[in-house]
Design an enzyme around this catalytic site. Structure first.
Site, short mmCIF file in Angstrom:
data_model
loop_
_atom_site.label_atom_id
_atom_site.label_comp_id
_atom_site.label_asym_id
_atom_site.label_seq_id
_atom_site.Cartn_x
_atom_site.Cartn_y
_atom_site.Cartn_z
N GLY A 217 0.82 -1.19 0.00
CA GLY A 217 0.00 0.00 0.00
C GLY A 217 0.86 1.25 0.00
N SER A 218 0.38 2.29 0.67
CA SER A 218 1.05 3.59 0.58
C SER A 218 2.39 3.65 1.31
CB SER A 218 0.12 4.69 1.11
OG SER A 218 -0.96 4.88 0.23
N THR A 219 2.75 2.63 2.11
CA THR A 219 4.10 2.64 2.68
C THR A 219 5.16 2.56 1.58
OG1 THR A 219 4.12 0.24 3.02
CG2 THR A 219 3.36 1.61 4.86
N LYS A 221 5.26 4.34 -0.93
CA LYS A 221 5.56 5.71 -1.37
C LYS A 221 6.87 6.21 -0.78
CE LYS A 221 0.66 6.70 -2.04
NZ LYS A 221 -0.57 7.33 -1.49
#
Length: 481
Positions: A217-219, A221
């Site tokens: 997921g957004s980790t 990023k």
């Protein structure tokens, strides 16, 4: 010699050669691997008659052997069992061994080459052979905090010292009681084994370092931002686009800027700085950023952080991966931690820890020290650097962005008063009709104490609501003991 006799002689000769060859193979060539095979019951019977060294955390044994009056000679006990089971594994007369019991079998049993002189001294003195003591790097307070915070929910927590690579907590839930497998009551052991393997929650899986792995997921990023800084084309203050929606390249699929179909743009006039995009976890910003950087840059960056490497800590760690031969839509989706991105929590703790260690990725290690029965040290942890994918100055920019995310972004639930905390939340979609996995990856620093942590809760939903508070508890246990 007539023809029938020649045929009989030929058949007998072939059978003799096959018999001789197979006997030689199994007794000489394959003897070592067969003896080391955890499924070899004869090996287990022989080893149960020997003292097996303890596995120790902060001076207290979490696995140790005690003499018995039965034919096996010793029994193995685990205390507390389930909390450390993904680390210790089990030692079973029926099913062999797992975890560290398997990975360090030679050390614990006393058969390792490193213990030759100890075995020789025991023989000369008439003492019974003794296995070595294995002291782990785990911090009992951090391990307990992670275990309590997960509270039986499916998921995992890893905490490590980013300066040394020492693993301070490694928890996978749900877990199991290895005492049920170390019993000498074979019927009870078989029943426990069947129950564990039939359990749909998969308690025998070490989710922290293996299993099916997770979309980050957004980790993820964090890695895209690091690649952007490393390219030299971006800083934390570079303005990047962040429209409310993004039609993926060569596709009719639409990406929304935030989870749950939220099409709110990132910043006025659909743009913001890289730091602001990190704070608010803007999907379209990072999808466009990853597309601009390209597949090769992303692949090179993640490889430097340890993706694709099968680490031994000494437990075997499944390699984290991203997709290959990606088209534009797949690059955009991969850049927000979806598509074929798959990671272990240990990998994401390594990523977060690198920014706290001035851009250095340290090799994660679980064993602090190995000692003989007379307390002589035969091996000791030496910090080893895997790579330095980011300069110290760019790592400082990453910390600024991560701190801003915790102070005034999606990671507020991880804040600790008086402590520098930086991190990134994640909400990872993984199956149609299934709740998203909840993620947090970050670090905390207070004085001389620093800890990096990664948390995943399966189907936990928003990382800000579920994973971040768990991370806070674990980090606090280390930096505010």
């Amino acid at each position: 010699m007539n023809k029938p006799l020649r045929h009989v002689w030929l058949v007998v000769s072939v059978l003799f050669l096959l018999l001789f060859g197979s006997t030689t193979y199994f007794h000489v060539i394959a003897a070592g691997s067969l003896n080391a095979d955890g499924r070899n019951a004869r090996t287990i019977y022989n080893e149960f008659n020997k003292h097996r060294g303890p596995i120790v955390v902060a001076g207290q044994p979490i696995a140790q052997s005690s003499p018995t009056d039965d034919t096996y000679g010793f029994s193995r006990q685990y205390d507390p069992g389930a909390m450390y089971a993904p680390v210790t594994g089990f030692y079973s007369v029926v099913y062999g061994f797992g975890g560290l019991e398997r990975a360090l079998n030679g050390t614990l049993s006393g058969d390792s080459d490193a213990l030759f002189y100890q075995r020789l001294a025991d023989t000369v003195s008439g003492r019974s052979p003794q296995g070595a003591t294995v002291e782990l790097t785990l911090d009992p307070a951090a391990q307990q905090a992670a275990w309590d915070a997960l509270d039986g929910r499916r998921g995992a927590v890893v905490a490590l010292d980013p300066e040394t690579g020492q693993i301070l907590a490694l928890v996978s839930a749900p877990s199991y009681d290895p005492n049920a497998l170390s019993s000498h009551d074979t019927s009870a052991v078989q029943a426990a084994w069947k129950q564990l393997n039939d359990d749909p929650e998969r308690p025998l899986t070490n989710r922290a370092i293996g299993g099916d792995l997770y979309p980050p997921g957004s980790t993820f990023k964090l890695l895209v931002a690091a690649a952007a800084l490393d390219s030299g084309k971006y800083t934390k203050d570079t303005v990047i686009p962040g429209p409310g929606t993004l039609t993926l390249p060569n596709s009719s699929s639409v990406m929304y800027n935030h989870a749950g179909g939220d099409a709110t743009a990132c910043g006025p006039q659909d743009q913001s700085t890289l730091q602001e995009a990190m704070q608010q976890s803007c999907n379209t910003s990072f999808a466009l950023l990853g597309t601009d950087l390209g597949e090769d840059a992303l692949a090179s960056t993640v490889a430097e952080y340890g993706f694709g490497q099968r680490l031994q800590i000494p437990l075997s760690v499944s390699p984290s991966t991203i997709g290959t031969d990606l088209d534009g839509a797949q690059i955009a989706t991969s850049s927000i931690g979806q598509f074929e991105d798959r990671v272990t929590p240990l990998q994401m703790a390594m990523v977060a820890g690198s920014f706290a260690a001035d851009g250095r990725v340290m090799e994660p290690q679980l064993v602090q020290q190995v000692r003989t029965s007379d307390l002589s040290v035969i091996s000791e942890l030496t910090p080893r650097q895997l790579s330095q994918p980011l300069s110290a100055s760019n790592a400082a920019q990453m910390r600024e962005m991560m701190v801003a995310t915790v102070e005034d972004g999606t990671g507020k639930s991880a804040r600790i008063d008086g402590v520098e905390v930086g991190g990134k939340t994640g909400t990872a979609e993984w199956g149609e009709g299934r709740a998203a996995h909840s993620w947090f990856a970050g670090y905390a620093k207070s004085g001389e104490r620093t800890v990096a942590v990664a948390v995943v809760v399966e189907e936990g939903g928003y990382g800000s609501a579920v994973a971040a508070p768990i991370a806070k508890d674990v980090m606090e246990a280390v930096v505010n003991p």
